[in-house]
Write a protein that holds these residues in place. Structure first.
Motif, PDB file in Angstrom:
ATOM      1  N   ARG A 189     -27.318 -18.824 127.736  1.00  0.00           N
ATOM      2  CA  ARG A 189     -27.943 -17.825 127.068  1.00  0.00           C
ATOM      3  C   ARG A 189     -27.132 -16.725 126.077  1.00  0.00           C
ATOM      4  NH1 ARG A 189     -32.382 -18.199 130.559  1.00  0.00           N
ATOM      5  NH2 ARG A 189     -31.545 -16.331 131.868  1.00  0.00           N
ATOM      6  N   ALA A 190     -25.863 -16.462 126.989  1.00  0.00           N
ATOM      7  CA  ALA A 190     -24.849 -15.472 126.248  1.00  0.00           C
ATOM      8  C   ALA A 190     -24.219 -16.246 125.159  1.00  0.00           C
ATOM      9  CB  ALA A 190     -23.930 -15.033 127.327  1.00  0.00           C
ATOM     10  N   LEU A 191     -24.122 -17.498 125.329  1.00  0.00           N
ATOM     11  CA  LEU A 191     -23.524 -18.055 124.196  1.00  0.00           C
ATOM     12  C   LEU A 191     -24.206 -18.044 122.663  1.00  0.00           C
ATOM     13  CD1 LEU A 191     -22.444 -21.574 125.855  1.00  0.00           C
ATOM     14  CD2 LEU A 191     -20.998 -19.769 125.074  1.00  0.00           C
ATOM     15  N   THR A 192     -25.695 -17.973 122.671  1.00  0.00           N
ATOM     16  CA  THR A 192     -26.315 -17.945 121.487  1.00  0.00           C
ATOM     17  C   THR A 192     -26.188 -16.349 121.149  1.00  0.00           C
ATOM     18  OG1 THR A 192     -28.252 -16.794 122.706  1.00  0.00           O
ATOM     19  CG2 THR A 192     -28.014 -19.198 122.682  1.00  0.00           C
ATOM     20  N   GLN A 193     -25.678 -15.360 121.756  1.00  0.00           N
ATOM     21  CA  GLN A 193     -25.396 -14.222 121.187  1.00  0.00           C
ATOM     22  C   GLN A 193     -24.052 -14.118 120.512  1.00  0.00           C
ATOM     23  OE1 GLN A 193     -27.944 -11.970 121.639  1.00  0.00           O
ATOM     24  NE2 GLN A 193     -28.589 -13.625 122.739  1.00  0.00           N
ATOM     25  N   ILE A 194     -22.955 -15.072 120.594  1.00  0.00           N
ATOM     26  CA  ILE A 194     -21.748 -15.180 120.128  1.00  0.00           C
ATOM     27  C   ILE A 194     -21.516 -16.164 119.282  1.00  0.00           C
ATOM     28  CG2 ILE A 194     -20.630 -13.454 122.087  1.00  0.00           C
ATOM     29  CD1 ILE A 194     -19.404 -16.290 123.109  1.00  0.00           C
ATOM     30  N   MET A 195     -22.391 -17.251 119.122  1.00  0.00           N
ATOM     31  CA  MET A 195     -22.305 -18.445 118.522  1.00  0.00           C
ATOM     32  C   MET A 195     -23.625 -18.716 117.418  1.00  0.00           C
ATOM     33  SD  MET A 195     -20.374 -21.052 120.998  1.00  0.00           S
ATOM     34  CE  MET A 195     -20.231 -22.336 119.899  1.00  0.00           C
ATOM     35  N   PRO A 196     -23.598 -19.260 116.270  1.00  0.00           N
ATOM     36  CA  PRO A 196     -24.761 -19.576 115.523  1.00  0.00           C
ATOM     37  C   PRO A 196     -24.997 -20.834 116.042  1.00  0.00           C
ATOM     38  CG  PRO A 196     -22.969 -19.790 114.166  1.00  0.00           C
ATOM     39  CD  PRO A 196     -22.107 -19.140 115.413  1.00  0.00           C
ATOM     40  N   PRO A 197     -26.541 -21.128 116.065  1.00  0.00           N
ATOM     41  CA  PRO A 197     -27.057 -22.102 116.857  1.00  0.00           C
ATOM     42  C   PRO A 197     -26.220 -23.433 116.523  1.00  0.00           C
ATOM     43  CG  PRO A 197     -28.701 -20.959 116.154  1.00  0.00           C
ATOM     44  CD  PRO A 197     -27.656 -20.012 115.566  1.00  0.00           C
ATOM     45  N   GLU A 198     -25.964 -23.498 114.977  1.00  0.00           N
ATOM     46  CA  GLU A 198     -25.527 -24.663 114.471  1.00  0.00           C
ATOM     47  C   GLU A 198     -23.999 -24.969 114.903  1.00  0.00           C
ATOM     48  OE1 GLU A 198     -24.605 -21.767 111.436  1.00  0.00           O
ATOM     49  OE2 GLU A 198     -26.228 -22.171 112.617  1.00  0.00           O
ATOM     50  N   ASP A 199     -23.229 -24.091 115.697  1.00  0.00           N
ATOM     51  CA  ASP A 199     -22.079 -24.463 116.511  1.00  0.00           C
ATOM     52  C   ASP A 199     -22.109 -24.541 117.786  1.00  0.00           C
ATOM     53  OD1 ASP A 199     -20.584 -24.227 114.047  1.00  0.00           O
ATOM     54  OD2 ASP A 199     -20.248 -22.136 114.377  1.00  0.00           O
ATOM     55  N   LEU A 200     -23.446 -24.627 118.325  1.00  0.00           N
ATOM     56  CA  LEU A 200     -23.397 -24.865 120.027  1.00  0.00           C
ATOM     57  C   LEU A 200     -23.314 -26.351 120.133  1.00  0.00           C
ATOM     58  CD1 LEU A 200     -26.697 -22.572 120.590  1.00  0.00           C
ATOM     59  CD2 LEU A 200     -24.283 -22.168 121.447  1.00  0.00           C
ATOM     60  N   PRO A 201     -23.110 -26.529 121.420  1.00  0.00           N
ATOM     61  CA  PRO A 201     -22.846 -28.147 121.608  1.00  0.00           C
ATOM     62  C   PRO A 201     -24.254 -28.899 121.137  1.00  0.00           C
ATOM     63  CG  PRO A 201     -22.072 -26.672 123.588  1.00  0.00           C
ATOM     64  CD  PRO A 201     -22.774 -25.772 122.486  1.00  0.00           C
ATOM     65  N   GLN A 202     -25.140 -28.269 121.370  1.00  0.00           N
ATOM     66  CA  GLN A 202     -26.456 -29.070 120.893  1.00  0.00           C
ATOM     67  C   GLN A 202     -27.459 -27.805 120.484  1.00  0.00           C
ATOM     68  OE1 GLN A 202     -26.932 -31.651 124.088  1.00  0.00           O
ATOM     69  NE2 GLN A 202     -28.516 -30.388 125.012  1.00  0.00           N
ATOM     70  N   SER A 203     -28.213 -28.341 119.347  1.00  0.00           N
ATOM     71  CA  SER A 203     -29.301 -27.341 118.837  1.00  0.00           C
ATOM     72  C   SER A 203     -30.340 -28.287 118.268  1.00  0.00           C
ATOM     73  CB  SER A 203     -28.817 -26.262 117.851  1.00  0.00           C
ATOM     74  OG  SER A 203     -28.176 -26.994 117.016  1.00  0.00           O
ATOM     75  N   ALA A 204     -31.586 -27.711 117.991  1.00  0.00           N
ATOM     76  CA  ALA A 204     -32.624 -28.354 117.217  1.00  0.00           C
ATOM     77  C   ALA A 204     -33.419 -27.387 116.404  1.00  0.00           C
ATOM     78  CB  ALA A 204     -33.619 -29.130 118.246  1.00  0.00           C
ATOM     79  N   THR A 205     -33.920 -28.233 115.155  1.00  0.00           N
ATOM     80  CA  THR A 205     -34.696 -27.416 114.401  1.00  0.00           C
ATOM     81  C   THR A 205     -35.937 -28.481 114.042  1.00  0.00           C
ATOM     82  OG1 THR A 205     -33.783 -28.449 112.280  1.00  0.00           O
ATOM     83  CG2 THR A 205     -32.499 -26.648 113.396  1.00  0.00           C
ATOM     84  N   PHE A 206     -37.077 -27.826 113.041  1.00  0.00           N
ATOM     85  CA  PHE A 206     -37.662 -28.657 112.618  1.00  0.00           C
ATOM     86  C   PHE A 206     -37.309 -29.759 111.594  1.00  0.00           C
ATOM     87  CE2 PHE A 206     -40.978 -25.026 113.143  1.00  0.00           C
ATOM     88  CZ  PHE A 206     -41.590 -25.511 114.231  1.00  0.00           C
ATOM     89  N   ALA A 207     -37.886 -30.581 111.280  1.00  0.00           N
ATOM     90  CA  ALA A 207     -37.428 -31.663 110.512  1.00  0.00           C
ATOM     91  C   ALA A 207     -36.822 -31.298 109.224  1.00  0.00           C
ATOM     92  CB  ALA A 207     -38.730 -32.772 110.045  1.00  0.00           C
TER      93      ALA A 207
ATOM     94  N   GLN B 239     -36.738 -33.883 122.783  1.00  0.00           N
ATOM     95  CA  GLN B 239     -36.035 -33.221 123.745  1.00  0.00           C
ATOM     96  C   GLN B 239     -35.681 -31.739 122.927  1.00  0.00           C
ATOM     97  OE1 GLN B 239     -34.083 -36.629 125.418  1.00  0.00           O
ATOM     98  NE2 GLN B 239     -32.994 -35.047 126.424  1.00  0.00           N
ATOM     99  N   ALA B 240     -36.775 -31.387 122.081  1.00  0.00           N
ATOM    100  CA  ALA B 240     -36.367 -30.085 121.166  1.00  0.00           C
ATOM    101  C   ALA B 240     -36.303 -28.744 122.200  1.00  0.00           C
ATOM    102  CB  ALA B 240     -37.638 -29.845 120.360  1.00  0.00           C
ATOM    103  N   ASP B 241     -37.006 -28.903 123.467  1.00  0.00           N
ATOM    104  CA  ASP B 241     -36.800 -27.651 124.133  1.00  0.00           C
ATOM    105  C   ASP B 241     -35.644 -27.667 125.031  1.00  0.00           C
ATOM    106  OD1 ASP B 241     -38.139 -29.906 125.553  1.00  0.00           O
ATOM    107  OD2 ASP B 241     -38.217 -28.587 127.191  1.00  0.00           O
ATOM    108  N   GLN B 242     -34.995 -28.772 125.076  1.00  0.00           N
ATOM    109  CA  GLN B 242     -33.673 -28.827 126.105  1.00  0.00           C
ATOM    110  C   GLN B 242     -32.459 -28.599 124.989  1.00  0.00           C
ATOM    111  OE1 GLN B 242     -33.676 -32.711 128.010  1.00  0.00           O
ATOM    112  NE2 GLN B 242     -34.078 -31.488 130.113  1.00  0.00           N
ATOM    113  N   TRP B 243     -32.746 -29.005 123.717  1.00  0.00           N
ATOM    114  CA  TRP B 243     -31.595 -28.679 122.850  1.00  0.00           C
ATOM    115  C   TRP B 243     -31.584 -27.389 121.987  1.00  0.00           C
ATOM    116  CZ3 TRP B 243     -28.529 -32.895 120.243  1.00  0.00           C
ATOM    117  CH2 TRP B 243     -28.442 -34.053 121.005  1.00  0.00           C
ATOM    118  N   HIS B 244     -32.816 -26.727 121.908  1.00  0.00           N
ATOM    119  CA  HIS B 244     -33.072 -25.345 121.371  1.00  0.00           C
ATOM    120  C   HIS B 244     -32.262 -24.224 122.285  1.00  0.00           C
ATOM    121  CE1 HIS B 244     -34.994 -21.904 119.547  1.00  0.00           C
ATOM    122  NE2 HIS B 244     -35.339 -22.810 118.555  1.00  0.00           N
ATOM    123  N   PRO B 245     -31.583 -23.344 121.592  1.00  0.00           N
ATOM    124  CA  PRO B 245     -31.041 -22.068 122.483  1.00  0.00           C
ATOM    125  C   PRO B 245     -32.218 -21.481 123.329  1.00  0.00           C
ATOM    126  CG  PRO B 245     -30.299 -21.897 120.265  1.00  0.00           C
ATOM    127  CD  PRO B 245     -31.260 -22.957 120.320  1.00  0.00           C
ATOM    128  N   ALA B 246     -33.358 -21.395 122.871  1.00  0.00           N
ATOM    129  CA  ALA B 246     -34.502 -20.718 123.806  1.00  0.00           C
ATOM    130  C   ALA B 246     -34.644 -21.412 124.953  1.00  0.00           C
ATOM    131  CB  ALA B 246     -35.739 -20.380 123.049  1.00  0.00           C
TER     132      ALA B 246
END
Length: 314
Positions: free
Chosen positions: A234-252, A219-226
């Motif tokens: 989307r506005a949340l990503t402008q004021i919060m770093p990805p690691e502080d969002l309710p959920q986010s995803a990165t490569f391994a 579910q990378a696409d559902q957890w990723h800000p993009a």
């Protein structure tokens, strides 16, 4: 691979039964449902007029061990014995394709959907063959996800964005949550504000335990800000770093997944999917590994319930 795949429809004329819920439940108990579902990947049951009061009997035939939605990340309301509303997300927005709880160490093997109230227009449940999705994303994306997906989840303690840890795990007991996460091989941290941060490394593809088919399963696409689907998100990503969002995803390895990968994955899933339109009393049963699902935008009322059974793990 069958690029023209679509769910198998079961109706009273085809299976030679009366057009009622009791006849459907009796039919389902008399066949090798597991083998049929594995072969067909998804089954649509139409024309049986299943009423809400008759749903339990049919679900008992479809789902041998109904599960609670523990560690689920989408907003739902529990309405019966491990029966929930489908994701409560604004009607004007699509829900991208996904396999239920593919971010977790254990996921349901089957999902059953039931239409209690049909939408005025739109609102289909699209389903996609996971082999086709894996093939469609192309070798560059497949190779980049070879080591899996790292998921980060921030659950508040009662007040905040997204779901609380109490809602997510259906408990107020931190020790119950910790035991669940320890068994899941997740890492976690209780925050000073009462929230909980969870990190998990999971595979991006899995093989079906019976057929051996390799499928896109994350579910990378559902957890990723993009992949967020509305302006507020989307506005949340402008004021919060990805690691502080309710959920986010990165490569391994913790490196960022390019936005263009995420939008390609999301858009291909919706483009390649087959829509299951809803009429009151319809049911849809899917193999949660072989098939991903989502939701099309809709107008008017729509109430689709979901239940799940069986667990598999990475």
């Amino acid at each position: 691979m069958n690029h023209n795949w679509k769910p198998r429809e079961l109706n009273p004329d085809e299976i030679g039964t009366a057009a009622n819920a009791a006849a459907l439940a009796e039919y389902l108990r008399g066949i090798d449902l597991a083998a049929l579902l594995t072969a067909e990947k998804a089954l649509v049951m139409r024309g049986f007029g299943v009423a809400p009061g008759e749903l339990d009997d049919v679900l008992d035939a479809l789902l041998p061990d109904r599960l609670a939605y523990v560690h689920g990340n989408s907003p739902r309301t529990k309405v019966g014995r491990n029966v929930y509303t489908s994701t409560e997300y604004p009607a004007a927005l699509a829900i991208s394709m996904h396999n239920e709880m593919s971010y977790a160490s254990r996921w349901p093997t089957r999902l059953a959907f039931y239409c209690e109230t049909a939408p005025g227009s739109g609102g289909a449940t699209p389903v996609i063959d996971g082999e086709l999705w894996l093939e469609s994303v192309g070798p560059e994306i497949r190779e980049s996800f070879a080591d899996g997906v790292r998921y980060l989840q921030n659950l508040h303690g009662g007040y905040g964005l997204g779901k609380s840890w109490q809602q997510t795990f259906e408990t107020e007991d931190r020790s119950v949550v910790e035991a669940f996460l320890a068994e899941s091989a997740a890492t976690w941290e209780w925050r000073s504000d009462g929230g909980l941060r969870i990190e998990q490394l999971r595979p991006a593809f899995v093989r079906h335990p019976v057929t051996g088919a390799e499928v896109w399963f994350n579910q990378a696409d559902q957890w990723h800000p993009a992949g967020l689907g509305d302006e507020t998100a989307r506005a949340l990503t402008q004021i919060m770093p990805p690691e502080d969002l309710p959920q986010s995803a990165t490569f391994a390895d913790g490196s960022p997944i390019p936005d263009e990968y995420i939008t390609k994955i999301r858009d291909l899933g919706l483009e390649k999917a087959v829509d299951v339109d809803w009429h009151v009393g319809d049911l849809l049963l899917i193999d949660n590994v072989l098939v991903g699902h989502g939701r099309r935008p809709f107008d008017g009322p729509r109430r689709v319930l979901v239940a799940m059974s069986g667990t598999d793990e990475a």
